[in-house]
Scaffold this motif. Structure first.
Motif, mmCIF file in Angstrom:
data_model
loop_
_atom_site.group_PDB
_atom_site.id
_atom_site.type_symbol
_atom_site.label_atom_id
_atom_site.label_comp_id
_atom_site.label_asym_id
_atom_site.label_seq_id
_atom_site.Cartn_x
_atom_site.Cartn_y
_atom_site.Cartn_z
ATOM 1 N N ASP A 35 0.873 -1.260 0.125
ATOM 2 C CA ASP A 35 -0.026 0.047 0.091
ATOM 3 C C ASP A 35 0.905 1.213 0.076
ATOM 4 N N GLU A 38 2.626 1.662 -3.462
ATOM 5 C CA GLU A 38 1.618 2.101 -4.693
ATOM 6 C C GLU A 38 1.121 3.675 -4.303
ATOM 7 N N GLN A 44 -3.278 4.435 -9.049
ATOM 8 C CA GLN A 44 -4.563 4.596 -8.670
ATOM 9 C C GLN A 44 -5.234 3.255 -9.392
ATOM 10 N N ALA A 46 -5.057 2.653 -5.143
ATOM 11 C CA ALA A 46 -4.060 2.263 -4.341
ATOM 12 C C ALA A 46 -4.607 2.379 -2.805
ATOM 13 N N ARG A 118 1.961 -0.904 -14.475
ATOM 14 C CA ARG A 118 2.586 -0.393 -13.149
ATOM 15 C C ARG A 118 4.027 -0.914 -13.249
#
Length: 149
Positions: A35, A38, A44, A46, A118
């Motif tokens: 968490d 990110e 997003q 996250a 990502r």
């Protein structure tokens, strides 16, 4: 490369009581660590997206095989180490490559397979002493066995 400490937290979840497994790295839950990563990277969505793995909801095979990267009929060659906060690993998994040698276990090449763009290259690799890693897995297996039935 720094060797990390790992433990596998295994607890009943809420009212349904199914067992949830969350790895803890150097004392912090993997859900917390991912968490933070990110959110800091501006991804997003996250935050609060991940949850532990629920063996009862998916046939992961033995936990030794799973956390040695050998059990997966999952998504490709990587292993889910977290699932979605809803309890379904396939919904929003955190995947990693698990490499095992006589001396070390390494988690690297993390990915969120539903968001291929990502970049997780700044997260990990996480390297563990093989003996201590296997000891943590043995504790997990005992916890699962004592909660079975």
């Amino acid at each position: 490369m720094i060797k990390r400490e790992i433990r596998f937290d295994c607890r009943p979840r809420g009212e349904d009581g199914v067992l949830v497994i969350v790895p803890h790295i150097d004392g912090a839950s993997l859900t917390e660590l991912i968490d933070r990563f990110e959110i800091a990277a501006g991804m997003q969505p996250a935050g609060d997206a991940y949850g532990g793995l629920i063996p009862e909801f998916f046939r992961f095979g033995s936990m030794e095989d799973h956390f040695h990267g050998r059990s997966t009929g999952a998504i490709g060659p990587k292993t889910p180490v977290l699932g979605c906060e809803c309890g379904e690993w396939g919904c929003w998994p955190l995947m990693t490559r698990i490499s095992v040698t006589d001396d070390h276990v390494t988690w690297d090449a993390f990915e969120q397979p539903h968001r291929k763009t990502r970049d997780y290259s700044g997260f990990g690799p996480l390297r563990f002493d093989r003996r201590r890693y296997d000891e943590a897995l043995a504790v997990l297996v005992t916890a699962i066995s004592s909660n079975a039935g």
